[in-house]
Design an enzyme around this catalytic site. Structure first.
Site, PDB file in Angstrom:
ATOM      1  NE  ARG A  97      29.464 -45.749 -16.045  1.00 50.48           N
ATOM      2  CZ  ARG A  97      30.019 -46.865 -16.541  1.00 50.48           C
ATOM      3  NH1 ARG A  97      30.062 -47.047 -17.848  1.00 50.48           N
ATOM      4  NH2 ARG A  97      30.535 -47.771 -15.736  1.00 50.48           N
ATOM      5  CG  ASP A  98      22.313 -45.176 -11.178  1.00 53.18           C
ATOM      6  OD1 ASP A  98      21.327 -44.942 -11.917  1.00 53.18           O
ATOM      7  OD2 ASP A  98      22.261 -45.984 -10.236  1.00 53.18           O
ATOM      8  CB  ILE A  99      22.564 -38.416 -12.136  1.00 51.62           C
ATOM      9  CG1 ILE A  99      24.096 -38.308 -12.146  1.00 51.62           C
ATOM     10  CG2 ILE A  99      21.944 -37.201 -11.446  1.00 51.62           C
ATOM     11  CD1 ILE A  99      24.616 -37.214 -13.067  1.00 51.62           C
ATOM     12  CB  THR A 135      18.100 -45.757 -13.237  1.00 46.04           C
ATOM     13  OG1 THR A 135      19.060 -46.136 -12.240  1.00 46.04           O
ATOM     14  CG2 THR A 135      16.714 -46.168 -12.769  1.00 46.04           C
TER      15      THR A 135
END
Length: 270
Positions: A97-99, A135
């Site tokens: 969920r935040d690559i 992000t």
């Protein structure tokens, strides 16, 4: 509409949940391309913290900020390692969920590590806290619209944007206001910014960032195979959206204009 949190102090319960989740994933998901979390003796832990190995090198974001294009062969190898890390997470029911490039460490020996599992989701584990995952610039359209809190397809989208930046040095949509909705339907083809990129690589990445989740890869493992085969496997590009799907108002205006012209012609000739 997805609302991104402003930096601030998290409640202790939320912080504890985040640290426990990150520690659990870092100790149980095994991949040479995934950052680890080291076990801590409970008797020695008087504060909330995790312990992680020190990885030499710098982030992919730092490498890209130098403005020097990453050689194609090196880039493909890095891309495959990042994708393998994501694949390892998904096989264990974990969504990152935040690559993004900031969460990828490039070691001096060529090693690649995907880090920061603080907002990861574990299958069948209830979440706590209200922090919105992701992000700006890497968030899939279904998350931005509030239709998803993050799954394997949204991870794949963020991975695709990361790989696009890896080769092009910038986002598929250029630099835009991070708080605005991305023009998802109009990504710039990779080869326009990186002419030496092979067609199969462009097709693989553009498919990963398809606006419709149904048009992305069925599984990140398929993307890994495409990256590691070097084009030996046929890569089906993402289906190009019709004018009706992209801009229905413009489509029906065009149809109305054509019908009006046909009516005028029939009246004149009749």
């Amino acid at each position: 509409m997805l609302k991104f949190p402003k930096p601030g102090k998290l409640p202790e319960a939320d912080l504890r949940a985040i640290l426990l989740r990150e520690a659990f994933i870092g100790q149980h998901v095994d991949s040479p391309h995934l950052g680890r979390t080291l076990p801590v003796d409970p008797a020695r832990q008087s504060r909330l913290y995790n312990v992680q190995p020190f990885y030499e090198g710098g982030t992919l974001h730092g490498r890209l900020s130098r403005g020097e294009p990453i050689p194609m062969a090196e880039g493909v190898a890095i891309a495959a390692c990042i994708a393998r890390a994501v694949m390892a997470l998904h096989r264990q029911g974990v969504v990152h969920r935040d690559i993004k490039p900031d969460n990828v460490i490039l070691g001096p020996d060529g090693g690649v590590k995907l880090i920061d599992l603080g907002v990861a989701r574990v299958e069948r584990v209830e979440e706590t806290g209200a922090r919105a995952p992701g992000t700006p610039g890497f968030v899939a359209p279904e998350m931005f619209a509030g239709d998803s809190d993050g799954d394997e397809k949204t991870d794949q989208f963020a991975l695709g944007v990361t790989l696009y930046r890896l080769f092009a040095g910038e986002a598929p949509w250029g630099e835009i206001d991070p708080d605005s909705r991305l023009p998802y339907e109009r990504p710039t083809p990779l080869t326009r910014r990186r002419p030496d990129a092979p067609a199969w690589l462009e097709a693989a990445i553009m498919r990963a960032i398809a606006p419709d989740p149904a048009h992305r890869w069925a599984d990140v493992q398929d993307l890994v195979q495409a990256l590691e085969s070097g084009g030996a496997l046929a890569v089906e590009p993402a289906r190009e959206m019709s004018l009706l799907e992209r801009d229905p108002v413009r489509f029906w205006k065009g149809v109305s204009l054509v019908l009006l012209i046909a009516l005028i012609v029939s009246l004149v000739l009749g």
